[in-house]
Design a protein around this motif. Sequence first.
Motif, PDB file in Angstrom:
ATOM      1  N   ASP A  20     -51.239  82.016 -29.676  1.00 55.64           N
ATOM      2  CA  ASP A  20     -51.333  81.348 -30.974  1.00 55.64           C
ATOM      3  C   ASP A  20     -50.111  81.754 -31.793  1.00 55.64           C
ATOM      4  N   PHE A  21     -49.223  80.797 -32.046  1.00 55.97           N
ATOM      5  CA  PHE A  21     -47.968  81.077 -32.724  1.00 55.97           C
ATOM      6  C   PHE A  21     -48.087  81.108 -34.248  1.00 55.97           C
ATOM      7  N   GLY A  22     -49.305  81.048 -34.737  1.00 56.20           N
ATOM      8  CA  GLY A  22     -49.535  81.198 -36.161  1.00 56.20           C
ATOM      9  C   GLY A  22     -49.317  79.920 -36.956  1.00 56.20           C
ATOM     10  N   THR A  23     -49.285  80.087 -38.266  1.00 61.32           N
ATOM     11  CA  THR A  23     -49.175  78.955 -39.184  1.00 61.32           C
ATOM     12  C   THR A  23     -47.781  78.863 -39.791  1.00 61.32           C
ATOM     13  N   ALA A  24     -47.495  77.707 -40.393  1.00 60.80           N
ATOM     14  CA  ALA A  24     -46.208  77.514 -41.065  1.00 60.80           C
ATOM     15  C   ALA A  24     -46.045  78.509 -42.213  1.00 60.80           C
ATOM     16  N   ALA A  25     -47.154  78.868 -42.864  1.00 58.69           N
ATOM     17  CA  ALA A  25     -47.092  79.809 -43.981  1.00 58.69           C
ATOM     18  C   ALA A  25     -46.657  81.198 -43.530  1.00 58.69           C
TER      19      ALA A  25
END
Length: 232
Positions: free
Chosen positions: A103-108
């Motif tokens: 999971d590469f995370g969120t834009a934030a």
Amino acid sequence: MRRTRIAGAVLLAGTVTGLAAGPAQAQEYRYWSFWDGKGGSWAYATEGPATQRPADGAVEGFRFTVGADSAGAGKPRPAADFDAICRDTPAKDGRKRIGLVLDFGTAADAPGGEPPPKARTECAQVPEDASAGEALAAVARPLRYDANALLCAIGGYPKAGCAEAVNGSKDGAKGSGSSAAPSAGAAEDRADGNDGGGGSGDGGPSAGLLGGAAAVVALGAAAVWQARRRRG
């Protein structure tokens, strides 16, 4: 000599325990966190990928996140579902299958506005004695490590930086990262690994989470118990 060793172990354990407390407004860091998949849910790993050797059928997760400790780290969003991840990978003698969630995370949480790739799952088929770090290297190259064998990037993401401090307090707005070194509390959450090559590379173990601190505390407790037993 025995007393010196015991005192050293207890002192080291006490130091690690003290660092875990941290300030009320802890500094947050942008980093890859490591998780164990159990019963379809996620638990913060207590051993690093370098030393954790999952059994066939295990699921391990990696999530790029921003946080100061395990309580603030984002969990992998895809489910820890081994059957779904490895259904197209038949079993082989002398090999094991490890489901991996990336999971590469969120834009934030992305550094410098770099768009994060979509989360994906991989089924790593590796030797029976392989570690979680070796399973990751088999399916998610290129990996990037720093000089201390801290995992900095999976699949080339992010392109630069490693465990950077994020501006703002724990409950404030998350800004751009700086190059400041991680605090003691954050370092505890990423126990050191050793890639066998002295730095960045495509393979080798990544830095884990909490494993080093837990091991040191356990050694200190064992030393105290042994000392008391001898005196009794």
